[in-house]
Design a protein around this motif. Structure first.
Motif, PDB file in Angstrom:
ATOM      1  N   ASN A 146       0.804  -1.217   0.000  1.00 38.73           N
ATOM      2  CA  ASN A 146       0.000   0.000   0.000  1.00 38.73           C
ATOM      3  C   ASN A 146       0.838   1.268   0.000  1.00 38.73           C
ATOM      4  O   ASN A 146       0.358   2.323  -0.413  1.00 38.73           O
ATOM      5  N   LEU A 147       2.090   1.200   0.436  1.00 40.51           N
ATOM      6  CA  LEU A 147       2.976   2.354   0.273  1.00 40.51           C
ATOM      7  C   LEU A 147       3.120   2.691  -1.202  1.00 40.51           C
ATOM      8  O   LEU A 147       3.103   3.860  -1.599  1.00 40.51           O
ATOM      9  N   SER A 148       3.279   1.651  -2.024  1.00 38.98           N
ATOM     10  CA  SER A 148       3.527   1.867  -3.446  1.00 38.98           C
ATOM     11  C   SER A 148       2.292   2.289  -4.227  1.00 38.98           C
ATOM     12  O   SER A 148       2.413   2.854  -5.315  1.00 38.98           O
ATOM     13  N   VAL A 149       1.108   2.015  -3.702  1.00 32.39           N
ATOM     14  CA  VAL A 149      -0.108   2.426  -4.415  1.00 32.39           C
ATOM     15  C   VAL A 149      -0.698   3.699  -3.818  1.00 32.39           C
ATOM     16  O   VAL A 149      -1.782   4.135  -4.221  1.00 32.39           O
ATOM     17  N   GLY A 150       0.002   4.294  -2.869  1.00 29.19           N
ATOM     18  CA  GLY A 150      -0.428   5.571  -2.304  1.00 29.19           C
ATOM     19  C   GLY A 150      -1.533   5.476  -1.283  1.00 29.19           C
ATOM     20  O   GLY A 150      -2.103   6.506  -0.895  1.00 29.19           O
ATOM     21  N   GLU A 151      -1.837   4.277  -0.808  1.00 28.12           N
ATOM     22  CA  GLU A 151      -2.876   4.103   0.222  1.00 28.12           C
ATOM     23  C   GLU A 151      -2.214   4.134   1.596  1.00 28.12           C
ATOM     24  O   GLU A 151      -2.037   3.120   2.267  1.00 28.12           O
ATOM     25  N   ILE A 152      -1.846   5.331   2.018  1.00 27.22           N
ATOM     26  CA  ILE A 152      -1.019   5.480   3.216  1.00 27.22           C
ATOM     27  C   ILE A 152      -1.770   5.095   4.478  1.00 27.22           C
ATOM     28  O   ILE A 152      -1.198   4.498   5.400  1.00 27.22           O
ATOM     29  N   ALA A 153      -3.045   5.417   4.549  1.00 31.76           N
ATOM     30  CA  ALA A 153      -3.829   5.046   5.740  1.00 31.76           C
ATOM     31  C   ALA A 153      -3.860   3.531   5.906  1.00 31.76           C
ATOM     32  O   ALA A 153      -3.747   3.016   7.027  1.00 31.76           O
ATOM     33  N   ARG A 154      -4.000   2.807   4.809  1.00 32.20           N
ATOM     34  CA  ARG A 154      -4.008   1.351   4.885  1.00 32.20           C
ATOM     35  C   ARG A 154      -2.632   0.819   5.280  1.00 32.20           C
ATOM     36  O   ARG A 154      -2.527  -0.143   6.042  1.00 32.20           O
ATOM     37  N   ALA A 155      -1.593   1.435   4.739  1.00 28.67           N
ATOM     38  CA  ALA A 155      -0.239   1.021   5.106  1.00 28.67           C
ATOM     39  C   ALA A 155      -0.003   1.234   6.603  1.00 28.67           C
ATOM     40  O   ALA A 155       0.546   0.363   7.301  1.00 28.67           O
ATOM     41  N   LYS A 156      -0.426   2.378   7.126  1.00 31.75           N
ATOM     42  CA  LYS A 156      -0.247   2.675   8.545  1.00 31.75           C
ATOM     43  C   LYS A 156      -1.053   1.713   9.411  1.00 31.75           C
ATOM     44  O   LYS A 156      -0.591   1.292  10.482  1.00 31.75           O
ATOM     45  N   PHE A 157      -2.261   1.377   8.956  1.00 31.50           N
ATOM     46  CA  PHE A 157      -3.061   0.402   9.700  1.00 31.50           C
ATOM     47  C   PHE A 157      -2.302  -0.910   9.843  1.00 31.50           C
ATOM     48  O   PHE A 157      -2.217  -1.483  10.936  1.00 31.50           O
ATOM     49  N   ALA A 158      -1.749  -1.408   8.742  1.00 27.81           N
ATOM     50  CA  ALA A 158      -1.058  -2.694   8.777  1.00 27.81           C
ATOM     51  C   ALA A 158       0.213  -2.613   9.618  1.00 27.81           C
ATOM     52  O   ALA A 158       0.533  -3.550  10.359  1.00 27.81           O
ATOM     53  N   LEU A 159       0.927  -1.503   9.526  1.00 27.98           N
ATOM     54  CA  LEU A 159       2.109  -1.333  10.370  1.00 27.98           C
ATOM     55  C   LEU A 159       1.721  -1.297  11.842  1.00 27.98           C
ATOM     56  O   LEU A 159       2.424  -1.838  12.703  1.00 27.98           O
TER      57      LEU A 159
END
Length: 402
Positions: A146-159
């Motif tokens: 999701n970092l690479s597709v610009g979905e930062i909120a989703r990336a932060k959720f997973a982190l």
């Protein structure tokens, strides 16, 4: 009252000029006054609260306990943990038993071949899986895809989920603690974030990992040493891991060799760096496992431009596409959490050359490394400094990767 300029304040607080300007604009520096386009900052003002802790707590809230569920080590990053011959990656995935293990391996395959949208879609159904091996794997893949597709909120959720698993792992069986430590450290180190406070010493959890994941855990440890500037120690454990069987596992081996390139370029041992890069490329190219090259571009000291671009221009172009997509998302997580304002307005060539310039490479050394003229190297360095509004190489360092 005595005042400091933005530049003087940046040096005093050991952060970038742009970060000080952002603090001023956001009203986070009491007493700061604007005169025209410049700011005057009271000399006795304390640096605003370190966002690495406050932002991290807000964005990645820790859980009290890890979600219950069995850990199936077979579904913990199974492709990473598989030894296969170059060119047989897809076969290795299809040979796995039908079910969770194979589906997680497919998500890995999509990610490491530079297909983040498909990786995120394949991982998403397992974000709430009762199989904790699959769930940990899915969160790690989902975060980075999701970092690479610009979905930062989703990336932060997973982190945040990765940190929650680690925070709640204290009451779990040792194998679960090891798995949680593995994915949480991967999530932090690859983003150049502070390690989670709950992370145990690597010596306590690495022996509990299966062999392939242990090799990747060595890469994480080597990358961490690199970030601390311990290039020789980092290179040493990489060489040891490769000699002790790490080369049999292509995905960890590629990442191990990439961090060796980073180390040897920092030590100005370009022949060793190129040898490791070409070994990684020989292993990755038959299966198109190019994601890691794009992720590490800025740290590789323009070695991709020197060794890959001339012979494989189409593959190089695809790697650069990965670099732009991944680094854009990377910065949107890394910069606010660390206060380190890594440059986002340079071309990949300018960034690679600026990294070398910031590492005390002379213009002539850079030109010889890239097989370009000294004047061309000078133009790239000057353009990078112009874009970043800095006057010398010392100031250039604050915008480079660390």
């Amino acid at each position: 009252m005595e005042y400091l300029t933005v530049r003087e304040t940046a040096e005093k607080w050991n952060i970038s000029i742009r970060m000080v300007q952002q603090f001023c604009t956001a009203g986070r520096i009491p007493g700061a006054q604007k005169f025209g386009k410049s700011w005057a900052i009271p000399a006795d003002t304390e640096k605003p609260t370190d966002p690495r802790r406050t932002q991290r707590q807000r964005n990645f809230p820790p859980a009290q306990t890890a979600p219950a569920g069995p850990l199936d080590r077979a579904s913990l990053m199974p492709l990473m943990n598989t030894a296969f011959a170059p060119g047989r990656c897809r076969e290795a995935v299809e040979a796995m038993a039908e079910g969770t293990q194979r589906e997680i391996a497919k998500a890995e395959y999509y990610y490491f071949t530079g297909q983040p949208e498909m990786a995120a879609a394949a991982a998403e159904p397992y974000l709430t899986s009762p199989d904790m091996g699959a769930r940990l794997s899915a969160c790690l893949i989902y975060a980075y895809a999701n970092l690479s597709v610009g979905e930062i909120a989703r990336a932060k959720f997973a982190l945040g989920e990765l940190n929650a698993f680690l925070a709640g792992a204290g009451k779990q069986v040792p194998q679960f603690r090891a798995a949680a430590a593995f994915v949480a450290s991967a999530g932090a180190v690859l983003l150049h974030l502070p390690l989670p406070e709950e992370l145990p010493e690597s010596e306590s959890f690495m022996p509990l990992l299966p062999t392939g994941l242990r090799a990747f855990a060595v890469y994480i440890q080597a990358h961490y040493l690199y970030l601390k500037g311990e290039y020789g120690a980092s290179a040493g454990i990489v060489e040891g891991a490769l000699a002790m069987g790490g080369s049999a596992y292509p995905i960890p081996a590629i990442y191990l060799r990439l961090v060796a390139v980073m180390d040897y370029m920092s030590l100005k041992q370009t022949e060793r760096a190129q040898s490791h890069l070409l070994s990684a490329w020989e292993m990755a190219r038959p299966d198109d496992l190019i994601e890691g090259f794009g992720e590490h571009h800025g740290l590789l000291g323009a070695m991709l431009e020197a060794a890959i671009k001339p012979k494989w221009p189409e593959e190089f172009r695809r790697i650069i596409d990965i670099t732009y997509r991944f680094s854009a998302g990377w910065r949107r997580v890394h910069n606010p959490l660390t206060g380190h304002d890594v440059a986002d307005d340079l071309t990949t060539t300018e960034f690679a050359i600026a990294m070398l310039a910031a590492r005390d490479w002379t213009t002539r050394e850079i030109a010889e490394h890239l097989h370009i003229s000294v004047n061309t190297a000078k133009k790239h360095i000057s353009e990078a400094m112009r874009k970043l509004d800095v006057d010398n190489r010392k100031d250039l360092k604050q915008y480079m990767l660390r």
